[in-house]
Structures are given as C-alpha cells and as structure tokens.
Write an enzyme that holds these catalytic residues in place. Structure first.
Site, PDB file in Angstrom:
ATOM      1  CG  HIS A 137      -3.951  -3.480   3.495  1.00  0.00           C
ATOM      2  ND1 HIS A 137      -2.719  -3.062   3.939  1.00  0.00           N
ATOM      3  CD2 HIS A 137      -4.575  -2.379   2.992  1.00  0.00           C
ATOM      4  CE1 HIS A 137      -2.593  -1.759   3.719  1.00  0.00           C
ATOM      5  NE2 HIS A 137      -3.698  -1.322   3.147  1.00  0.00           N
ATOM      6  CB  CYS A 185      -0.973  -0.037   1.176  1.00  0.00           C
ATOM      7  SG  CYS A 185      -2.380   1.080   0.946  1.00  0.00           S
TER       8      CYS A 185
END
Length: 489
Positions: free
Chosen positions: A427, A331
């Site tokens: 994630h 991310c």
C-alpha cells in the site's frame, strides 16, 4: 495537559478534517498535540510505527500533529468484512471477529482499553484532540457506548458539537441533538461549530444566534468550505462516488468500487497528475475505456470477487486485457487477479475456494496470520516506501517475475508473462513521485507530479490557517483545560 472532543450531528459532517486541522493549527502554535478516536469503523487502515494498525484518518491527524502514528490514537478499530461481521482490532492487533448482534454487549468491555490509551496520550501532550464517531443523537446506540458520550463522560472530556450546514437543516440538527440526548450527556457539550459554509459567513449570523439561544451552547465559529480537504486521504468509501474523477486529463485510469473496498487512498496520488483522469467506477456502471485498470484492496476478497462478477466488471477487465492494456492489483486486488483464492479457515466467511480472474498465474490462501508492517524497497527501478496489511499468502509461477524487491532482498508481487498484469501487496506504492512516474510510464505518461505526502502537508497547513481565521482557537484551548483527570472520578 488538556483535551477537547469533537462530536457530530451525524456521519460525514467533517469531524475528521476538523480534528486534523486543529491538530496542525495547535502544533503550529508550539503545543504538543495528540489526536485520538476511541472507536473507529473503517477498512482504510494505516500501519503505525509500533507495528499495529489504526484508522487512516487518525494516521493523517498524527501527521497533522507532526508526530508518528501510534496504536493509542485509535485503540478500537472495526473493519467490516461482511454485512453483519467485522474484524476487531484492539491496540493495533486482531482480537477476533464480531457479529453485529454481539457488538453492543461486547463494546462496553473495551472501555478500559480505550481509557488506557487516552491516559497515555494525555500524559505525553499539552492537548489531546478527540474525534467522536457517528453522532450522540443516535440514542438507540447509547447503552454501552465508548465512541461518543460514553467515552466523554467516563474521561471527563468537554465536547464541541459539529453541524454540517452544506447538507441543510443545521439549526435543527444541532438544537435537535440537544433535545433528544440525555441531560447528563448534554451537560458535556460546551459549544458548537458550524462546518462547510459556502459564501459569506456573516449571512448566517441570525441562524448562529438562534442556535446559541435555543441550545444554551456558545458558538466557536463558522468554518467555510475547505477545498483542500479533498487532498486528504478519505476514510469512508461513501465519499468515493462523489470523488469519482481526479483531473480532466487525456488518459483515463479506472478503479471499480467493490462492496468491501479497502485502502482506496492508494489511488489518491493519481489525482495529482494533470494528464490523468481517475475514474472510480460505481456499482451498476461499466468500466470505461481506460489506459489502466486498478483493482484496489478488499477486506473480503472472495465476496468482492462475487460482487465484481455480479456487476459484469470481470468481462470488462478481461476485454481490457485482450486489447493489450495493463491491469494493476493492489493487495486484495492482487489476490483477485490470480487463478484461485482459498479460505480454508473461514476467515472472511464460509470455508471454500473460488476462481479468480486468471490474469496472473498465482494462487492465494487466506491464512490465520496477518501481515502488518512498513514496507520499503524498489519496484520498476524506482524506490517505494509503503506498508503491508493483509491476510493471505500468494504463490505461483508469476511470483518468479516479481514487481520489485523489499529492502532485505525478498521478492515482492508478481507479473504476468506478457508484462501487462501486475500485483503487489504494498500500500502507498504510488505515493512517491518517482515510483508513480515508473508506473505511469507504462501507459505513456512522462514524469509525475509532487510527492503525495508533500501535497497532504500543504493541505493541512492551508486548513489550519483557515481554522485560525474562523474558529475561536483561544476559547477552544481554554475549554480543553477544563477536562478532568478520569482517574480521579
């Protein structure tokens, strides 16, 4: 239909773990349970089935209650992105940015949102287990409060106060809370729990009785130290330095702790690996010699890039790469690995662009839209099942060598031409044992430990069993039935 609220004498006294354990214990008794936290502040968020985001602890508590996470379980979430600003999430969606100076005035207006979520949860459950935030003893924050006594009094929910004996001074912290809070707030507290006791609880009998005598509250139990709690996802970055090492394995994986690190529980599955030593590198320390460096997520990528450079970690990372060793960015960490990160709308701070680490031939522009949702697919030849939470679009030549593909066929992530540097927006990528094995194979580790979700579930059962032995559960259930219907007040 009942409810009970755990508040603490301070932060990090173990409220989140106790709520999770109580949710599992009550669910094991056959009750329909829902967790709830009126207001949370955390950059560790989870995606809900209804497409929003809530604090990671509430998602774990939902798992404990054996229900799907829902935005009502954490209606107000603050995600700090600077020393004085936070992104405001209400019912799972971005509602804007708040400055610290405006929070006290603005939060009172969120009480209706909080109560609406609470009512919905209470209507669908036998018992709602509620977690406070910080401490009601912070009387300087009492005006406009929606996280502790402000909520408890508005909703008519009985409170149990939690004290942490491991940090010392538990008698003073419990009795002192009674002394400093408003008498009407104190009337909401019906008892206390002493948490994190090491040794024989009988040794604290005199102290326990002293608290009862001086506070006028009854005790609901002394909870021993819960070693299984380390297997649950952490919500606050403050615990990272205390949990800096996983196993004592022969292979080191290092992750620097940036100032705005987010969703760092992505690395928790690595703690299940006996061959891996996970080192969370605190500020002021160099990144150690490692087989793999992982850059975790960030709530403020540009600010964390500056922080990373200020620590000299950029030099360590580039030297690591020159030695032919891999780097993985997740991310915000993925964004840092590119050539440039731009913030043309001033989402994270001042408008501008900064150079990235240049290890991936990609560029990121932080946009107005936020991507939030479940993410499943295949990467490195193995399945993954995770989620996305990010603001930003990353493009460039290295995205033509994706790390994997989503189930709908879209490319995901990027890989450098030499194959050493990878970036992904997913994630939870390392949670599945098969996916984790594929990444570990790149650094010479064969196989992988259990699925992370199975480890969490086993930890929750162990914690629940301990609470059944040391907490007066029947009395807590009886107390929950005294909760009033706030609509009738």
């Amino acid at each position: 239909m009942g409810a009970v609220m755990l508040q603490g004498t301070g932060s990090d006294v173990g409220k989140s773990v106790l709520v999770a354990g109580l949710c599992r214990a009550l669910a094991n008794r056959g009750l329909v349970v829902r967790p709830f936290k009126p207001q949370n502040m955390s950059n560790n968020a989870a995606v809900t089935t209804d497409g929003g985001e809530i604090g990671r602890a509430q998602a774990t508590q939902a798992i404990a209650a054996r229900v799907a996470p829902h935005v009502d379980m954490n209606p107000v979430l603050l995600k700090p992105q600077g020393d004085r600003t936070s992104q405001l999430i209400v019912h799972g969606q971005v509602r804007g940015t708040l400055a610290a100076a405006n929070w006290r005035e603005g939060r009172a207006g969120l009480l209706d949102d909080v109560l609406a979520s609470y009512r919905r949860l209470r209507a669908q459950s036998d018992i709602v287990v509620i977690e406070g935030a910080g401490s009601p003893a912070e009387i300087n924050l009492r005006s406009g409060d929606i996280a502790n006594m402000g909520f408890a009094r508005a909703a008519g929910v009985p409170v149990v106060l939690v004290g942490d004996i491991d940090r010392g001074g538990v008698i003073a912290s419990l009795v002192g809370t009674r002394a400093v809070i408003d008498p009407a707030d104190a009337a909401m507290i019906h008892g206390f729990l002493v948490n994190k006791f090491r040794g024989d609880p009988a040794l604290f009998d005199d102290g326990y009785r002293a608290i009862e005598a001086r506070s006028g509250w009854r005790g609901f139990g002394v909870v021993p130290w819960l070693p299984e709690a380390v297997r649950l996802p952490s919500e606050d970055a403050v615990v990272l330095e205390r949990r800096s090492v996983g196993g004592d394995g022969r292979i080191v994986i290092a992750c620097p702790i940036t100032a705005r690190i987010a969703n760092f529980d992505d690395l928790d599955p690595l703690r299940l690996e006996p061959d891996i030593e996970l080192v969370m590198v605190p500020p002021g320390q160099p990144i150690p010699d490692a087989a793999l460096i992982v850059l975790a997520g960030s709530k403020a990528t540009i600010a964390d890039l500056a922080f990373l450079r200020a620590q000299g970690w950029d030099i360590d990372i580039l030297a690591h790469h020159r030695r032919g060793r891999p780097v993985l960015g997740l991310c915000g960490g993925y964004q840092m690995l590119g050539r440039v990160v731009s913030d043309p709308h001033g989402i994270e701070g001042p408008v501008g662009s900064v150079a990235g680490l240049g290890l991936l031939d990609v560029a990121t522009e932080i946009g107005l839209a936020k991507t939030v949702g479940a993410a499943c697919g295949t990467a490195l030849g193995a399945a993954f099942d995770g989620y996305e939470i990010h603001m930003g679009r990353t493009t460039g030549p290295d995205t033509e060598r994706p790390v994997g593909h989503f189930s709908d066929g879209r490319a995901e992530g990027a890989m450098s031409a030499d194959g050493l540097v990878c970036g992904s927006y997913v994630h939870g990528l390392l949670g599945d044992a098969r996916q984790r094995a594929a990444w570990l194979a790149r650094i010479g580790v064969d196989g992988a430990g259990p699925d992370h979700s199975a480890s969490i579930d086993a930890a929750l059962d162990a914690i629940a069993a301990t609470l059944e032995r040391h907490v007066d559960m029947d009395a807590l259930i009886a107390l929950s039935q005294t909760a009033r219907d706030d609509r009738e007040q």
